[in-house]
Every structure is written in structure tokens, then in C-alpha cells.
Design a protein around this motif. Structure first.
Motif, PDB file in Angstrom:
ATOM      1  N   LEU A  81     -43.738 -76.275  35.567  1.00 14.28           N
ATOM      2  CA  LEU A  81     -43.930 -75.857  36.958  1.00 14.28           C
ATOM      3  C   LEU A  81     -42.559 -75.784  37.599  1.00 14.28           C
ATOM      4  N   GLN A  82     -42.082 -74.564  37.780  1.00 18.42           N
ATOM      5  CA  GLN A  82     -40.808 -74.349  38.451  1.00 18.42           C
ATOM      6  C   GLN A  82     -41.060 -74.306  39.952  1.00 18.42           C
ATOM      7  N   MET A  83     -40.396 -75.184  40.678  1.00 20.23           N
ATOM      8  CA  MET A  83     -40.627 -75.310  42.116  1.00 20.23           C
ATOM      9  C   MET A  83     -39.337 -74.978  42.847  1.00 20.23           C
ATOM     10  N   ASN A  84     -39.362 -73.897  43.609  1.00 23.55           N
ATOM     11  CA  ASN A  84     -38.208 -73.457  44.381  1.00 23.55           C
ATOM     12  C   ASN A  84     -38.487 -73.555  45.872  1.00 23.55           C
ATOM     13  N   SER A  85     -37.431 -73.483  46.655  1.00 28.06           N
ATOM     14  CA  SER A  85     -37.563 -73.522  48.120  1.00 28.06           C
ATOM     15  C   SER A  85     -38.450 -74.678  48.562  1.00 28.06           C
ATOM     16  N   LEU A  86     -38.173 -75.835  48.036  1.00 27.49           N
ATOM     17  CA  LEU A  86     -39.023 -76.992  48.308  1.00 27.49           C
ATOM     18  C   LEU A  86     -38.962 -77.399  49.774  1.00 27.49           C
ATOM     19  N   LYS A  87     -40.094 -77.891  50.264  1.00 26.01           N
ATOM     20  CA  LYS A  87     -40.248 -78.318  51.642  1.00 26.01           C
ATOM     21  C   LYS A  87     -40.643 -79.794  51.665  1.00 26.01           C
ATOM     22  N   PRO A  88     -40.376 -80.489  52.753  1.00 27.26           N
ATOM     23  CA  PRO A  88     -40.801 -81.898  52.840  1.00 27.26           C
ATOM     24  C   PRO A  88     -42.298 -82.076  52.598  1.00 27.26           C
ATOM     25  N   GLU A  89     -43.095 -81.099  52.986  1.00 26.89           N
ATOM     26  CA  GLU A  89     -44.545 -81.209  52.784  1.00 26.89           C
ATOM     27  C   GLU A  89     -44.961 -81.059  51.322  1.00 26.89           C
ATOM     28  N   ASP A  90     -44.015 -80.723  50.444  1.00 27.81           N
ATOM     29  CA  ASP A  90     -44.306 -80.701  49.010  1.00 27.81           C
ATOM     30  C   ASP A  90     -44.204 -82.099  48.392  1.00 27.81           C
ATOM     31  N   THR A  91     -43.767 -83.065  49.172  1.00 29.00           N
ATOM     32  CA  THR A  91     -43.649 -84.435  48.671  1.00 29.00           C
ATOM     33  C   THR A  91     -45.009 -84.977  48.256  1.00 29.00           C
ATOM     34  N   ALA A  92     -45.093 -85.433  47.008  1.00 29.06           N
ATOM     35  CA  ALA A  92     -46.360 -85.931  46.463  1.00 29.06           C
ATOM     36  C   ALA A  92     -46.121 -86.412  45.036  1.00 29.06           C
ATOM     37  N   VAL A  93     -47.127 -87.046  44.492  1.00 29.81           N
ATOM     38  CA  VAL A  93     -47.172 -87.275  43.047  1.00 29.81           C
ATOM     39  C   VAL A  93     -47.834 -86.056  42.424  1.00 29.81           C
ATOM     40  N   TYR A  94     -47.187 -85.488  41.425  1.00 30.41           N
ATOM     41  CA  TYR A  94     -47.693 -84.288  40.767  1.00 30.41           C
ATOM     42  C   TYR A  94     -48.303 -84.657  39.427  1.00 30.41           C
ATOM     43  N   TYR A  95     -49.501 -84.145  39.196  1.00 35.82           N
ATOM     44  CA  TYR A  95     -50.249 -84.423  37.977  1.00 35.82           C
ATOM     45  C   TYR A  95     -50.538 -83.129  37.218  1.00 35.82           C
ATOM     46  N   CYS A  96     -50.455 -83.188  35.899  1.00 34.40           N
ATOM     47  CA  CYS A  96     -50.983 -82.077  35.121  1.00 34.40           C
ATOM     48  C   CYS A  96     -52.314 -82.502  34.503  1.00 34.40           C
ATOM     49  N   ALA A  97     -53.151 -81.514  34.259  1.00 33.97           N
ATOM     50  CA  ALA A  97     -54.482 -81.779  33.740  1.00 33.97           C
ATOM     51  C   ALA A  97     -54.902 -80.639  32.817  1.00 33.97           C
ATOM     52  N   ALA A  98     -55.755 -80.962  31.863  1.00 33.76           N
ATOM     53  CA  ALA A  98     -56.208 -79.967  30.896  1.00 33.76           C
ATOM     54  C   ALA A  98     -57.727 -79.866  30.919  1.00 33.76           C
ATOM     55  N   ASN A  99     -58.218 -78.646  30.759  1.00 27.37           N
ATOM     56  CA  ASN A  99     -59.664 -78.466  30.628  1.00 27.37           C
ATOM     57  C   ASN A  99     -59.957 -77.526  29.467  1.00 27.37           C
ATOM     58  N   GLY A 100     -61.074 -77.786  28.816  1.00 29.59           N
ATOM     59  CA  GLY A 100     -61.400 -77.106  27.569  1.00 29.59           C
ATOM     60  C   GLY A 100     -61.906 -75.687  27.720  1.00 29.59           C
ATOM     61  N   LYS A 101     -62.179 -75.238  28.952  1.00 27.20           N
ATOM     62  CA  LYS A 101     -62.581 -73.848  29.170  1.00 27.20           C
ATOM     63  C   LYS A 101     -61.308 -73.018  29.280  1.00 27.20           C
ATOM     64  N   LYS A 102     -60.758 -72.713  28.138  1.00 22.61           N
ATOM     65  CA  LYS A 102     -59.363 -72.284  28.068  1.00 22.61           C
ATOM     66  C   LYS A 102     -59.084 -70.925  28.705  1.00 22.61           C
ATOM     67  N   ASP A 103     -60.121 -70.103  28.884  1.00 24.12           N
ATOM     68  CA  ASP A 103     -59.912 -68.774  29.449  1.00 24.12           C
ATOM     69  C   ASP A 103     -60.157 -68.721  30.946  1.00 24.12           C
TER      70      ASP A 103
END
Length: 125
Positions: A81-103
Motif C-alpha cells: 500500500l503506497q500512501m502519498n500526500s498523507l494527512k493527519p487524519e490518516d493516522t491509524a493502525v493499518y491492517y491487512c486481511a485476506a479473503n478466499g473469494k479471490k475474484d
């Protein structure tokens, strides 16, 4: 079972950039669509971006569209996840997740089967 590990978070000034990575182990990573979510203090976990197994289809939350880019390299079992032009409101814990419905592109927490532990992103003003 798929294990997901996020990395790349940190502290950045407003207007800066960060690149998050989500590295998977376990089952064949290309069998899964992947999403990024974020959770700010005291708030619910919300959708940020998602990508199908091939990388052909992507989708973004309106708040990040045009600033964030999701991509994947199945040979390296990694989604970025490339994040540009970051703002203070982007502050958070970021999580990735996977689901098996791949399409499919899924927008809700309950649609995902596996989660990482998260990485902190802090954007200072």
C-alpha cells in the motif's frame, strides 16, 4: 491458514509518503483477495483498499482514492500500500486481511478470513 504480517508503518509529516507491506505465509497467497483496513483510536476499523488475486481489480475508499495505491506481487507473497500526500487524519493502525473469494472486492471486516496484527501510521501536522 494464512499468516499475515504488516510492516512499513512509522511517523511521517503531513504531505509525506509511506509504503506498507503485507507479507503472507501458509496457503497459496494467490488464492486470496487482500484488503487494507485502518483503525483510529476510539473508532471502528474501516476499509481502505482492496485487490483481487490477480491484481487486475482494485478499489479504494473515497478518502484515500488518488493518494493511495494498492498492488501485489504473488511471487513474493506480498501486497503493498503506497500512501502519498498523507494527512493527519490518516493516522491509524493499518491492517491487512485476506479473503478466499479471490475474484471479488470486499469492503467489510466480516468478509475477511485472516488478519495481520497491524502497523502504526502516525502523520504529524
Amino acid at each position: 491458514q494464512v499468516e499475515l504480517v504488516e510492516s512499513g508503518g512509522g511517523l511521517v509529516q503531513a504531505g509525506g509518503s509511506l509504503r506498507l507491506s503485507c507479507t503472507a505465509s501458509g496457503r497459496t497467497f494467490s488464492n486470496y483477495a487482500v484488503g487494507w483496513f485502518r483503525q483510529a483510536p476510539g473508532k471502528e476499523r474501516v476499509f481502505v483498499a482492496a485487490i483481487t488475486w490477480s491484481g487486475y481489480n482494485t478499489f479504494y475508499a473515497g478518502s484515500v482514492r488518488g493518494r493511495f495505491t494498492i498492488s501485489r506481487d504473488n511471487t513474493k507473497n506480498t501486497v503493498s500500500l503506497q500512501m502519498n500526500s498523507l494527512k493527519p487524519e490518516d493516522t491509524a493502525v493499518y491492517y491487512c486481511a485476506a479473503n478466499g473469494k479471490k475474484d471479488t472486492i470486499r469492503l467489510f471486516v466480516q468478509d475477511y478470513d485472516y488478519w495481520g496484527r497491524g502497523t502504526q501510521v502516525t502523520v504529524s501536522s
